[in-house]
Structure formats: C-alpha cells, structure tokens
Design an enzyme around this catalytic site. Structure first.
Site, PDB file in Angstrom:
ATOM      1  N   GLU A 151       4.672  -2.232  -0.865  1.00 40.30           N
ATOM      2  CA  GLU A 151       5.231  -1.251   0.085  1.00 40.30           C
ATOM      3  C   GLU A 151       4.368   0.004   0.064  1.00 40.30           C
ATOM      4  OE1 GLU A 151       6.715   1.750  -0.819  1.00 40.30           O
ATOM      5  OE2 GLU A 151       6.518   1.499  -2.996  1.00 40.30           O
ATOM      6  N   LYS A 207      -2.620  -2.286  -3.007  1.00 44.06           N
ATOM      7  CA  LYS A 207      -1.630  -1.239  -3.270  1.00 44.06           C
ATOM      8  C   LYS A 207      -2.172  -0.198  -4.256  1.00 44.06           C
ATOM      9  CE  LYS A 207       1.996   1.123  -3.957  1.00 44.06           C
ATOM     10  NZ  LYS A 207       3.207   1.470  -3.335  1.00 44.06           N
ATOM     11  N   ASN A 211      -3.238   3.837  -3.453  1.00 46.29           N
ATOM     12  CA  ASN A 211      -2.671   5.006  -4.136  1.00 46.29           C
ATOM     13  C   ASN A 211      -3.739   5.772  -4.912  1.00 46.29           C
ATOM     14  OD1 ASN A 211      -0.132   4.767  -3.140  1.00 46.29           O
ATOM     15  ND2 ASN A 211       0.869   4.244  -5.060  1.00 46.29           N
ATOM     16  N   PHE A 252      -3.886  13.949   3.717  1.00 44.37           N
ATOM     17  CA  PHE A 252      -4.031  13.999   2.252  1.00 44.37           C
ATOM     18  C   PHE A 252      -5.238  14.835   1.824  1.00 44.37           C
ATOM     19  CE2 PHE A 252      -0.726  11.506   0.128  1.00 44.37           C
ATOM     20  CZ  PHE A 252       0.009  11.204   1.269  1.00 44.37           C
ATOM     21  N   ALA A 255      -4.768  21.064  -0.146  1.00 42.24           N
ATOM     22  CA  ALA A 255      -4.874  21.511  -1.536  1.00 42.24           C
ATOM     23  C   ALA A 255      -3.531  22.077  -1.991  1.00 42.24           C
ATOM     24  CB  ALA A 255      -5.959  22.577  -1.644  1.00 42.24           C
ATOM     25  N   GLY A 260       2.112  14.771  -7.967  1.00 41.46           N
ATOM     26  CA  GLY A 260       3.117  14.246  -8.893  1.00 41.46           C
ATOM     27  C   GLY A 260       3.833  13.070  -8.274  1.00 41.46           C
ATOM     28  N   CYS A 263       4.663   7.667  -8.324  1.00 37.73           N
ATOM     29  CA  CYS A 263       3.658   6.638  -8.017  1.00 37.73           C
ATOM     30  C   CYS A 263       2.229   7.005  -8.412  1.00 37.73           C
ATOM     31  CB  CYS A 263       3.710   6.314  -6.536  1.00 37.73           C
ATOM     32  SG  CYS A 263       5.357   5.862  -6.012  1.00 37.73           S
TER      33      CYS A 263
HETATM   34  C1  UGA Z   1       2.956   7.652  -2.444  1.00 37.14           C
HETATM   35  C2  UGA Z   1       2.131   7.051  -1.285  1.00 37.14           C
HETATM   36  O1  UGA Z   1       1.801   8.075  -0.341  1.00 37.14           O
HETATM   37  C3  UGA Z   1       2.901   5.926  -0.579  1.00 37.14           C
HETATM   38  O2  UGA Z   1       2.076   5.319   0.409  1.00 37.14           O
HETATM   39  C4  UGA Z   1       3.287   4.874  -1.628  1.00 37.14           C
HETATM   40  O3  UGA Z   1       4.066   3.833  -1.040  1.00 37.14           O
HETATM   41  C5  UGA Z   1       4.119   5.533  -2.720  1.00 37.14           C
HETATM   42  O4  UGA Z   1       3.349   6.593  -3.331  1.00 37.14           O
HETATM   43  C6  UGA Z   1       4.463   4.462  -3.730  1.00 37.14           C
HETATM   44  O5  UGA Z   1       3.539   3.920  -4.348  1.00 37.14           O
HETATM   45  O6  UGA Z   1       5.640   4.070  -3.813  1.00 37.14           O
HETATM   46  P1  UGA Z   1       4.962   9.449  -2.619  1.00 37.14           P
HETATM   47  O7  UGA Z   1       4.736   9.391  -4.089  1.00 37.14           O
HETATM   48  O8  UGA Z   1       6.335   9.339  -2.090  1.00 37.14           O
HETATM   49  O9  UGA Z   1       4.113   8.282  -1.877  1.00 37.14           O
HETATM   50  O10 UGA Z   1       4.400  10.855  -2.125  1.00 37.14           O
HETATM   51  P2  UGA Z   1       3.139  11.416  -1.323  1.00 37.14           P
HETATM   52  O11 UGA Z   1       3.589  11.956  -0.038  1.00 37.14           O
HETATM   53  O12 UGA Z   1       2.037  10.455  -1.291  1.00 37.14           O
HETATM   54  O13 UGA Z   1       2.729  12.646  -2.273  1.00 37.14           O
HETATM   55  C7  UGA Z   1       2.305  12.442  -3.624  1.00 37.14           C
HETATM   56  C8  UGA Z   1       1.826  13.751  -4.202  1.00 37.14           C
HETATM   57  O14 UGA Z   1       0.631  14.198  -3.577  1.00 37.14           O
HETATM   58  C9  UGA Z   1       2.827  14.910  -4.051  1.00 37.14           C
HETATM   59  O15 UGA Z   1       2.847  15.656  -5.239  1.00 37.14           O
HETATM   60  C10 UGA Z   1       2.251  15.728  -2.901  1.00 37.14           C
HETATM   61  O16 UGA Z   1       2.629  17.075  -2.934  1.00 37.14           O
HETATM   62  C11 UGA Z   1       0.769  15.545  -3.144  1.00 37.14           C
HETATM   63  N1  UGA Z   1      -0.068  15.768  -1.944  1.00 37.14           N
HETATM   64  C12 UGA Z   1       0.003  14.918  -0.893  1.00 37.14           C
HETATM   65  C13 UGA Z   1      -0.943  16.838  -1.912  1.00 37.14           C
HETATM   66  O17 UGA Z   1      -1.027  17.644  -2.872  1.00 37.14           O
HETATM   67  N2  UGA Z   1      -1.740  17.013  -0.820  1.00 37.14           N
HETATM   68  C14 UGA Z   1      -1.696  16.172   0.238  1.00 37.14           C
HETATM   69  O18 UGA Z   1      -2.461  16.402   1.207  1.00 37.14           O
HETATM   70  C15 UGA Z   1      -0.796  15.106   0.204  1.00 37.14           C
END
Ligand code: UGA
Length: 432
Positions: A151, A207, A211, A252, A255, A260, A263
């Site tokens: 997923e 997957k 990530n 993504f 900054a 965190g 995942c």
């Molecule tokens: C992440 C992946 O984006 C999903 O595709 C995946 O399904 C999921 O893990 C999983 O393996 O289940 P998630 O952990 O819900 O999803 O959150 P994200 O939106 O990816 O953010 C992860 C971290 O990166 C957060 O701390 C967020 O603040 C940070 N982030 C994200 C940034 O610092 N900058 C960005 O531009 C994007």
C-alpha cells in the site's frame, strides 16, 4: 469478491473499508476485542479524515463486517489480506515479522478452498517466499497463491490515496492470481489508475525503495536548507527551481524538521538491514538515516542560538506535536526528541495540538497541554510551529499577543518572513 483483512490497524482498516466501498464483501478481523467492539459501535480507533463516515456507510449496507473469529473469516473469504504490523525488531534495525508468520500459520490451518493470500503489510524481500513455505507444509501449491500488494497510503490522505492511486502494484508469480487481483482493482483501473504486475519479490522491494527514496528526497532538501541558511538563500526558491524539472518533481521537497511517522524511519532501517543480509551496502540510505537522526539536534542548536543559550526557565510553546498534520500519530515525531531535551535544560513547555493531549509527554517535567492556541502562546518567549496543521496557517499573531512579543520559529515555513517581521516579531524559519 469476499475479502478478509487480518489486522485492523491503519492499513487493514482503511483498505478494508475502501474495498467494501467498491462493492466487495469485507470482514475486518482483529484479535484485539476492544478494537472490534469499538468498530461494532461505529467508533473508529484511529484519526483519519473521512474514515468514520465510510465505515458507518459500509457497515450499514452490510458489505463491511468486523470479527475476532479469524478461522471462520478465512474460511468464507476468497482473498486474504495480511495487514499486521512489521515494527523494527527491539534493539535492531530489521523488521519483526512474527505477526506475519503467525497470520500465515492461521491461514494454513483454515485453508478450505483456493485462496489468494496477499501481503499488504510492508515486508522485506523474500517474505512471500517464506509464507509460501509455511503453507506448503500442509497444502498443495494448487490450493493457494501468495501475492504482494503493497500500500502507498499516507496518513491523513489515506482514503484519497486509495481511491486515486498513482499506481497499483501487484507482485505475483502466477497468472491466475494476477487476473483475480486485476479484477478486484478494476473499478480503480477503469478510472485511470496504473496497474503493474511484477514478480512477488519486486513488489516487496518497490514499497521499500519508494519509501526510502521519498525519505532521501526530504533529507536532501533538508541539507540544502542548512546550506541556504548559511548563504542567505531561500530554500523554497530551490525547491521550486529543482521541482519544475520533471525528472525531479516538486513533491516531497518541503524542508522541515526530521521526517517521522510509522513508516519512513522504520522502512529505511529495514531496507538497509535486508540489503546487508544479501551482502549489498545501501550507503545512500544509511547516510539518510544518520542525517535525519541528527536533524532534531541541529534544529535544537538553532533554538539555543535564538534564545542566546539561555534556555532555563524560558517559556516555549509548541504548536503541533504530531509528525505531520491531519493525524494524531506521534510515532517518531521530532517533538519526541525536542520537548524532553528542552525540558531537561529547564525550559517550561506548553503545547497545543488539534488532536489534543499526548500521553508521551505525561512523565516529562514542566510540559503542559493547553487546549487552545491563544492561551498556549500567552507569555511565551518562543513559539515553535512544529506541525503544519491548517489551524496554524492564518493566525493573527498581533491580535493574539498582549504585551511582550514572543519569538517565532516556524519549522514548516508557513508564514512569509517579511509579513511577520513587519508586525514586529522576531521570526525564524527553515532554510530562508
Ligand atoms: C508514507 C508514504 O508517503 C506513503 O506512500 C506510504 O504508504 C506510507 O509512508 C507507509 O509506508 O505506510 P506517511 O508516513 O503517512 O506516508 O507520511 P508522509 O506524508 O509521507 O510524511 C512522512 C514524513 O515526511 C513526515 O514527517 C512529513 O512531515 C515529512 N515530509 C514530507 C517532509 O518533511 N517534507 C515533505 O516534503 C514531505
């Protein structure tokens, strides 16, 4: 189709409800009786926008059921999704697969006709092979097929991500299961979702590689932001300038604090551990992990500098403590490093989060949860915007503060530096 989701955590519940909404009959099973009881009462144990409504709709139309009876649920289903947790092993970096293998054993005991067994949990390469081995001990390989269907749901956006996926990945080593899985996803494929069929091992790796790559992208821009701060450049110009190159892409590249969640930290560790097992050194991902682990200390050093190294008795307010917006999830949130460290140095901390009180800070000295923004910032020396909730995007700081103005450290670059500085506040952000 008749589906059984083993595990009603984030992945199992969201996917199960969404499959039911596409017209399938779904049983969500969990051994946690309390969780199932809650769901039977129409209450959803996780915070995910839109999920409660979708659960209630599909429960009422009887396409969605909840049960603790795994054996019966397996028997009546055609496709069994394994959606249990694969946390990091205690004291190590590889994934703990004990729940996966115990689910496989349960399935083996109740296999009464041909079934597809799908791993939706994030599992290391060759896990499917090991599940197959467990099933082969009791059954002929004609009676089952083991498939990997990872997923890609983001917390806070999970229903949209399920309904409009960038891609659906199905790793199967036979045509029959691929045909059936393609059929299951046909309502999404007909709306334009890309469906790709790969080997089972490839799907498992897609997957982790996805990530790890996203984590790398974030870490990359975070390090560029450090350079921007030392060269008087706005990192957002860099993100836009890089992101418009279609080979790079703009998403993504925001900054901020250390990434965190449940995942990225876990999966980056697990993929390097798998690679080590196969005598492959994933040095890029290893340095991403290191850089991210170091990031909270880096931002804390900036906090000390902002406060002229006088942290003792300083009143610091955190706006948002979850790892990102639209979730109540605290797992691996950088606030879990920052708040205890500042508390140890004698700061008096208050926090406001739209999802309320956090048990994680219960035992930390001088940390108080306040249930509204206004009160949380009164008398503060420093306000740290830690999470990018919409609630924090149009605060009128001037109206909010009486008397002494606080310093603002915006770790999500929500505000325009000139606008806030023109209101008379000292303002710091990330990479600009
Ligand atoms: C992440 C992946 O984006 C999903 O595709 C995946 O399904 C999921 O893990 C999983 O393996 O289940 P998630 O952990 O819900 O999803 O959150 P994200 O939106 O990816 O953010 C992860 C971290 O990166 C957060 O701390 C967020 O603040 C940070 N982030 C994200 C940034 O610092 N900058 C960005 O531009 C994007």
């Amino acid at each position: 189709m008749k589906l059984c989701m083993i595990g009603t955590g984030y992945v199992g519940l969201v996917s199960g409800v969404c499959f039911a909404d596409l017209g399938n009959n779904v049983i969500c099973v969990d051994k946690d009786i309390k969780k199932i009881d809650l769901l039977l009462k129409g209450k959803v144990p996780i915070y995910e926008p839109g999920l409660t409504e979708l659960v209630n709709k599909n429960y009422k139309n009887k396409r969605l059921k909840f049960s603790t009876n795994l054996k019966e649920s397996i028997k009546v289903s055609d496709i069994i999704f394994i959606c249990v947790g694969t946390p990091t092993k205690k004291g190590g970096s590889s994934a703990d697969l004990s729940q996966i293998f115990s689910a496989a054993k349960e399935i083996s005991l109740s296999l009464n006709k041909f079934k597809i067994i799908v791993t939706k949990s994030t599992v290391p390469v060759t896990t499917g092979d090991q599940i197959e081995k467990i099933l082969k001990k009791r059954h002929s390989s004609k009676k089952f097929s083991v498939v990997s269907n990872p997923e890609f749901l983001r917390e806070g956006e999970a229903i949209r991500d399920f309904t409009y996926p960038d891609r659906i990945v199905v790793g199967s080593n036979d045509n029959k299961s691929n045909r059936l899985m393609n059929n299951l996803y046909s309502p999404l494929i007909s709306k334009g979702a890309h469906y790709i069929n790969t080997s089972r091992r490839a799907a498992e790796l897609i997957k982790y590689a996805s990530n790890a790559f996203l984590a790398t992208k974030i870490t990359f821009i975070n390090e560029i932001a450090n350079l921007c701060e030392n060269t008087d450049i706005n990192v957002e110009d860099i993100s836009i300038g890089m992101g418009l190159d279609k080979r790079i892409g703009g998403r993504f590249l925001r900054a901020g604090p250390a990434y965190g969640g449940s995942c990225f930290p876990k999966d980056t560790k697990a993929i390097t551990s798998t690679a080590d097992k196969f005598k492959t050194n994933l040095s890029v991902i290893k340095s991403v992990i290191k850089s991210n682990e170091n990031r909270s200390n880096l931002l804390l050093n900036k906090v000390y500098k902002i406060l002229n190294n006088k942290v003792k008795n300083k009143k610091i307010t955190f706006l948002g403590v979850t790892f990102k917006a639209n979730t109540d999830d605290m797992r691996d949130s950088s606030s879990l490093t920052m708040i205890p460290t500042l508390s140890k140095k004698g700061a008096k901390i208050r926090y406001f989060d739209p999802t309320g009180f956090k048990k994680e800070f219960l035992k930390i000295k001088n940390v108080l949860n306040i249930d509204n923004i206004k009160e949380s910032v009164q008398g503060a020396d420093l306000v740290i915007i830690h999470t990018e909730w919409n609630d924090f995007k149009s605060i009128n700081f001037k109206n909010l503060v009486k008397g002494k103005k606080f310093i603002i450290y915006d770790m999500r670059n929500i505000y325009s530096p000139t606008k806030i500085r023109n209101q008379g506040f000292k303002y710091y952000s990330i990479g600009r």
